[in-house]
Design an enzyme around this catalytic site. Structure first.
Site, PDB file in Angstrom:
ATOM      1  N   GLY A  13      -3.307  27.872 -13.402  1.00  0.00           N
ATOM      2  CA  GLY A  13      -2.186  27.430 -14.227  1.00  0.00           C
ATOM      3  C   GLY A  13      -2.581  26.686 -15.491  1.00  0.00           C
ATOM      4  O   GLY A  13      -1.796  25.894 -16.021  1.00  0.00           O
ATOM      5  N   SER A  14      -3.774  26.969 -16.027  1.00  0.00           N
ATOM      6  CA  SER A  14      -4.148  26.272 -17.267  1.00  0.00           C
ATOM      7  C   SER A  14      -3.288  26.761 -18.441  1.00  0.00           C
ATOM      8  O   SER A  14      -2.978  25.978 -19.351  1.00  0.00           O
ATOM      9  CB  SER A  14      -5.636  26.436 -17.577  1.00  0.00           C
ATOM     10  OG  SER A  14      -5.942  27.764 -17.917  1.00  0.00           O
ATOM     11  N   LEU A  91       1.171  43.037  -9.886  1.00  0.00           N
ATOM     12  CA  LEU A  91       2.012  43.962 -10.643  1.00  0.00           C
ATOM     13  C   LEU A  91       3.460  43.752 -10.234  1.00  0.00           C
ATOM     14  O   LEU A  91       3.754  43.496  -9.067  1.00  0.00           O
ATOM     15  CB  LEU A  91       1.610  45.407 -10.335  1.00  0.00           C
ATOM     16  CG  LEU A  91       0.272  45.849 -10.898  1.00  0.00           C
ATOM     17  CD1 LEU A  91      -0.001  47.289 -10.490  1.00  0.00           C
ATOM     18  CD2 LEU A  91       0.268  45.702 -12.418  1.00  0.00           C
ATOM     19  N   ASN A 106       3.013  38.723 -21.437  1.00  0.00           N
ATOM     20  CA  ASN A 106       1.816  38.431 -20.647  1.00  0.00           C
ATOM     21  C   ASN A 106       0.689  38.047 -21.595  1.00  0.00           C
ATOM     22  O   ASN A 106       0.618  38.541 -22.726  1.00  0.00           O
ATOM     23  CB  ASN A 106       1.418  39.694 -19.863  1.00  0.00           C
ATOM     24  CG  ASN A 106       0.171  39.494 -19.021  1.00  0.00           C
ATOM     25  OD1 ASN A 106       0.035  38.491 -18.313  1.00  0.00           O
ATOM     26  ND2 ASN A 106      -0.761  40.442 -19.098  1.00  0.00           N
ATOM     27  N   HIS A 108      -3.454  38.141 -21.989  1.00  0.00           N
ATOM     28  CA  HIS A 108      -4.593  38.854 -21.395  1.00  0.00           C
ATOM     29  C   HIS A 108      -5.851  38.541 -22.203  1.00  0.00           C
ATOM     30  O   HIS A 108      -5.827  38.625 -23.437  1.00  0.00           O
ATOM     31  CB  HIS A 108      -4.310  40.361 -21.395  1.00  0.00           C
ATOM     32  CG  HIS A 108      -5.392  41.148 -20.743  1.00  0.00           C
ATOM     33  ND1 HIS A 108      -5.570  41.162 -19.372  1.00  0.00           N
ATOM     34  CD2 HIS A 108      -6.381  41.918 -21.263  1.00  0.00           C
ATOM     35  CE1 HIS A 108      -6.617  41.919 -19.079  1.00  0.00           C
ATOM     36  NE2 HIS A 108      -7.123  42.388 -20.207  1.00  0.00           N
TER      37      HIS A 108
HETATM   38  C1  GRF Z   1      -6.078  33.821 -17.706  1.00  0.00           C
HETATM   39  O1  GRF Z   1      -7.307  34.195 -18.277  1.00  0.00           O
HETATM   40  C2  GRF Z   1      -5.081  34.922 -17.902  1.00  0.00           C
HETATM   41  O2  GRF Z   1      -5.160  35.549 -19.132  1.00  0.00           O
HETATM   42  C3  GRF Z   1      -5.493  35.874 -16.810  1.00  0.00           C
HETATM   43  O3  GRF Z   1      -5.773  35.020 -15.714  1.00  0.00           O
HETATM   44  C4  GRF Z   1      -6.215  33.765 -16.197  1.00  0.00           C
HETATM   45  C5  GRF Z   1      -5.332  32.721 -15.571  1.00  0.00           C
HETATM   46  O4  GRF Z   1      -5.672  31.446 -15.938  1.00  0.00           O
HETATM   47  N1  GRF Z   1      -4.472  36.864 -16.586  1.00  0.00           N
HETATM   48  P1  GRF Z   1      -4.711  30.219 -15.653  1.00  0.00           P
HETATM   49  O5  GRF Z   1      -4.112  30.378 -14.269  1.00  0.00           O
HETATM   50  O6  GRF Z   1      -3.638  30.200 -16.714  1.00  0.00           O
HETATM   51  O7  GRF Z   1      -5.589  29.014 -15.726  1.00  0.00           O
END
Ligand code: GRF
Length: 205
Positions: A13-14, A91, A106, A108
């Site tokens: 959840g960063s 998904l 989203n 990515h």
């Molecule tokens: C992030 O790199 C996001 O792009 C990917 O998973 C990671 C999740 O990080 N899909 P966080 O949970 O937000 O710390």
């Protein structure tokens, strides 16, 4: 009436934290945080910020369509304008995507369409790419395949410290995702019905 978002997480959840910090005192309200699994650190971050949380897991409801229906009902009850996938590692069913068409984004950690799916950062490193980046895109029924809203590229010089590389990707994500949400909330983002791949951002030429 503030613009209301829900943030969907699965783990650390960063990115959620970046949204909480950036959107504090803005016209954008995080109306709820949903996790696809119990015990996700993202849930603690939400609770610490006084945000309502819920868990919709396949462990509790293995029928994905039913799980997604329940999730969609929760999002509707919370009158969410935008669904933000921030490290949501599952998904979503086509029915869910259609129900929130054009209202799901989203983040990515790659310059899509390169390296969709899981492990994008490690794939980029293994491939030895010299330029990498982060994408925020609208979500369609494919894997990281929806129309691109924002991208930020950076050079990726050879580096032995893999964790520092990962951190750099995350730092960029933490900047790009709140910016994307602010642009959408401000009504500055539109999809072109004649060319569904193209996302127009007002003020971008
Ligand atoms: C992030 O790199 C996001 O792009 C990917 O998973 C990671 C999740 O990080 N899909 P966080 O949970 O937000 O710390």
């Amino acid at each position: 009436m503030p613009f209301r978002i829900a943030v969907l997480v699965s783990g650390e959840g960063s990115n959620l934290q970046a949204l909480i910090d950036d959107l504090r005192d803005s016209e954008i309200e995080i109306a709820g945080v949903v996790s696809s699994r119990e015990g996700a650190r993202g849930l603690e971050r939400a609770e610490a910020a006084g945000i309502e949380t819920a868990v919709f897991s396949l462990a509790d409801e293995p029928d994905r369509a039913k799980r997604d229906d329940a999730l969609a009902g929760w999002l509707d009850e919370h009158e969410v304008d935008l669904v933000v996938l921030a490290g949501f590692m599952e998904l979503l069913t086509p029915g869910f995507i259609r129900r929130f068409a054009g209202r799901i984004v989203n983040v990515h950690p790659a310059l899509l369409p390169a390296f969709p799916g899981l492990g994008a950062i490690d794939q980029a490193i293994d491939h030895g790419v010299k330029v990498a980046g982060v994408t925020v895109h609208f979500v369609d029924e494919g894997v990281d395949s929806g129309p691109i809203l924002l991208q930020e590229a950076f050079e990726l010089p050879y580096h032995r410290d893999i964790s520092a590389i990962h951190q750099h990707f995350h730092d960029v994500e933490h900047r790009l995702l709140p910016r994307a949400v602010r642009l959408i909330a401000a009504g500055r983002v539109s999809l072109d019905p004649d060319n569904p791949r193209l996302v127009r951002v007002d003020g971008d030429g």
